[in-house]
Write a protein that holds these residues in place. Sequence first.
Motif, PDB file in Angstrom:
ATOM      1  N   ARG A  23       0.758  -1.150   0.101  1.00  0.00           N
ATOM      2  CA  ARG A  23       0.186   0.186  -0.131  1.00  0.00           C
ATOM      3  C   ARG A  23       0.488   1.090   0.101  1.00  0.00           C
ATOM      4  N   VAL A  24       0.749   1.807  -0.885  1.00  0.00           N
ATOM      5  CA  VAL A  24       2.019   3.357  -0.985  1.00  0.00           C
ATOM      6  C   VAL A  24       0.006   4.955  -1.404  1.00  0.00           C
ATOM      7  N   LYS A  25       0.184   5.617  -0.325  1.00  0.00           N
ATOM      8  CA  LYS A  25      -0.761   6.264  -0.382  1.00  0.00           C
ATOM      9  C   LYS A  25      -0.464   7.483  -1.722  1.00  0.00           C
ATOM     10  N   GLY A  26      -2.133   7.052  -1.969  1.00  0.00           N
ATOM     11  CA  GLY A  26      -1.666   8.373  -3.753  1.00  0.00           C
ATOM     12  C   GLY A  26      -1.560   7.109  -4.656  1.00  0.00           C
ATOM     13  N   ARG A  27      -1.176   5.841  -4.385  1.00  0.00           N
ATOM     14  CA  ARG A  27      -1.206   5.185  -5.723  1.00  0.00           C
ATOM     15  C   ARG A  27      -1.959   3.593  -5.710  1.00  0.00           C
ATOM     16  N   PRO A  28      -2.464   3.602  -6.539  1.00  0.00           N
ATOM     17  CA  PRO A  28      -3.661   2.228  -6.639  1.00  0.00           C
ATOM     18  C   PRO A  28      -2.197   1.460  -7.172  1.00  0.00           C
ATOM     19  N   THR A  29      -3.138  -0.035  -6.609  1.00  0.00           N
ATOM     20  CA  THR A  29      -2.518  -1.539  -6.277  1.00  0.00           C
ATOM     21  C   THR A  29      -2.329  -1.810  -8.210  1.00  0.00           C
ATOM     22  N   GLU A  30      -1.902  -3.211  -8.070  1.00  0.00           N
ATOM     23  CA  GLU A  30      -2.123  -3.357  -9.978  1.00  0.00           C
ATOM     24  C   GLU A  30      -3.639  -4.066 -10.072  1.00  0.00           C
ATOM     25  N   ARG A  31      -4.862  -4.493  -9.196  1.00  0.00           N
ATOM     26  CA  ARG A  31      -5.905  -4.935  -8.850  1.00  0.00           C
ATOM     27  C   ARG A  31      -6.509  -3.710  -9.316  1.00  0.00           C
ATOM     28  N   ARG A  32      -6.255  -2.901  -8.452  1.00  0.00           N
ATOM     29  CA  ARG A  32      -7.082  -1.539  -8.470  1.00  0.00           C
ATOM     30  C   ARG A  32      -6.886  -0.663 -10.535  1.00  0.00           C
ATOM     31  N   ALA A  33      -6.341  -0.821 -10.718  1.00  0.00           N
ATOM     32  CA  ALA A  33      -5.357  -0.338 -12.172  1.00  0.00           C
ATOM     33  C   ALA A  33      -6.581  -1.180 -13.527  1.00  0.00           C
ATOM     34  N   LYS A  34      -6.363  -2.298 -12.584  1.00  0.00           N
ATOM     35  CA  LYS A  34      -7.400  -3.317 -14.283  1.00  0.00           C
ATOM     36  C   LYS A  34      -9.022  -2.606 -13.454  1.00  0.00           C
ATOM     37  N   LEU A  35      -9.106  -1.517 -12.991  1.00  0.00           N
ATOM     38  CA  LEU A  35     -10.875  -1.328 -13.010  1.00  0.00           C
ATOM     39  C   LEU A  35     -11.177  -0.653 -13.668  1.00  0.00           C
ATOM     40  N   ILE A  36     -10.034   0.153 -14.099  1.00  0.00           N
ATOM     41  CA  ILE A  36      -9.915   1.680 -14.634  1.00  0.00           C
ATOM     42  C   ILE A  36     -10.351   1.705 -15.990  1.00  0.00           C
ATOM     43  N   PRO A  37     -10.742   1.191 -17.122  1.00  0.00           N
ATOM     44  CA  PRO A  37     -11.073   0.375 -17.952  1.00  0.00           C
ATOM     45  C   PRO A  37     -12.943   0.248 -17.784  1.00  0.00           C
ATOM     46  N   LEU A  38     -13.435  -0.109 -17.272  1.00  0.00           N
ATOM     47  CA  LEU A  38     -14.686  -0.476 -16.016  1.00  0.00           C
ATOM     48  C   LEU A  38     -15.488   1.019 -16.567  1.00  0.00           C
ATOM     49  N   GLN A  39     -14.302   1.819 -15.029  1.00  0.00           N
ATOM     50  CA  GLN A  39     -15.333   2.259 -14.637  1.00  0.00           C
ATOM     51  C   GLN A  39     -15.531   3.737 -15.404  1.00  0.00           C
ATOM     52  N   LYS A  40     -14.590   3.826 -16.200  1.00  0.00           N
ATOM     53  CA  LYS A  40     -14.260   4.840 -17.449  1.00  0.00           C
ATOM     54  C   LYS A  40     -15.502   4.483 -18.581  1.00  0.00           C
ATOM     55  N   GLU A  41     -16.087   2.580 -19.007  1.00  0.00           N
ATOM     56  CA  GLU A  41     -16.750   2.504 -19.565  1.00  0.00           C
ATOM     57  C   GLU A  41     -17.656   3.084 -18.937  1.00  0.00           C
ATOM     58  N   LYS A  45     -21.809   5.474 -19.686  1.00  0.00           N
ATOM     59  CA  LYS A  45     -22.769   4.999 -20.384  1.00  0.00           C
ATOM     60  C   LYS A  45     -23.341   5.854 -18.895  1.00  0.00           C
ATOM     61  N   ARG A  46     -23.646   5.690 -17.672  1.00  0.00           N
ATOM     62  CA  ARG A  46     -24.381   6.880 -16.792  1.00  0.00           C
ATOM     63  C   ARG A  46     -24.733   8.529 -17.327  1.00  0.00           C
ATOM     64  N   LEU A  47     -23.282   8.933 -17.698  1.00  0.00           N
ATOM     65  CA  LEU A  47     -23.597  10.309 -18.221  1.00  0.00           C
ATOM     66  C   LEU A  47     -25.108   9.925 -19.648  1.00  0.00           C
ATOM     67  N   ARG A  48     -24.039   9.421 -20.606  1.00  0.00           N
ATOM     68  CA  ARG A  48     -24.966   9.077 -21.476  1.00  0.00           C
ATOM     69  C   ARG A  48     -26.875   8.799 -21.194  1.00  0.00           C
ATOM     70  N   TYR A  49     -26.948   8.275 -20.446  1.00  0.00           N
ATOM     71  CA  TYR A  49     -28.573   7.613 -19.668  1.00  0.00           C
ATOM     72  C   TYR A  49     -29.276   9.412 -18.727  1.00  0.00           C
ATOM     73  N   LEU A  50     -28.752   9.692 -18.082  1.00  0.00           N
ATOM     74  CA  LEU A  50     -28.402  11.230 -17.781  1.00  0.00           C
ATOM     75  C   LEU A  50     -28.942  12.530 -18.267  1.00  0.00           C
ATOM     76  N   TYR A  51     -27.433  12.055 -19.328  1.00  0.00           N
ATOM     77  CA  TYR A  51     -27.474  13.683 -20.265  1.00  0.00           C
ATOM     78  C   TYR A  51     -27.207  13.120 -22.120  1.00  0.00           C
ATOM     79  N   PRO A  52     -28.363  12.891 -21.989  1.00  0.00           N
ATOM     80  CA  PRO A  52     -28.343  12.033 -23.410  1.00  0.00           C
ATOM     81  C   PRO A  52     -27.845  13.623 -24.251  1.00  0.00           C
TER      82      PRO A  52
END
Length: 250
Positions: A23-41, A45-52
């Motif tokens: 754990r290094v404060k302010g830096r993601p773990t390897e597992r956390r970094a793999k979540l970023i593309p999913l978060q972007k997707e 989708k959420r913005l497109r739904y709320l603000y088409p």
Amino acid sequence: MESIDNFILIYFEKNDYTPDNERVKGRPTERRAKLIPLQKEFMVKRLRYLYPKSTIHILTDQVVSSNENQVIYHYQPFEKNYQAKLEVFGLLDEPAMFIDLDVLLIKKFEIDLTSAQAFNLYTAYPLNLDLMSSKATDITEVYNSGVIWINQPNKNLVEELKHIQKTHFSDLQKIAVNNGVLYNDEYPITILSKRTSSEMLLINDVNVPRHRLSSFQEVAKQQSVHYNGNQNKYLMMLEMPLVYNSVRFM
């Protein structure tokens, strides 16, 4: 309630992650970094739904060829991960709402966007900034930058923020010793807001830190929730479908 015509997201590859058992404060773990593309997707989708009708601008260090409707990618190589957010203050020439990818949007924004000041942040947390800064600031409250309304974008703001970062927060050892976050964008943004005497309009249900909420039922009552911190990122992936698949919260 005024419409929001532009949203800004930041999407970049986190190559400086740490092993999952560290754990290094302010830096993601390897597992956390793999979540970023999913978060972007999910965010798109959420913005497109709320603000088409709104345009989504994505600041990225990746060369992206996209045919997505009303999604514009802005390529820029980043020196440091946290410095990317400083660029959003001058990215466009019209107002925009910046949202971190680890923010969960429950419903549309219901806030006054007619403020005369250049920008607004909606959440703050206690912190003696002199513990992080090389110069005295007398600041004991820092603004969280998970959601930022950029009312008057200006490239001069970007340069001033970078200057504050360089002159106040270049002593990385001091920041680390005092349990701060290296290359944190919130520190210079807070100083700039104080210099310009900009009073931030804090709103209780916008960009609420997840750790302040006791249950998912509390999450569902907010406008937006910020899952900052590595462990909360995994919680976000669990709670996100509960929100996005429930019409009661849309």
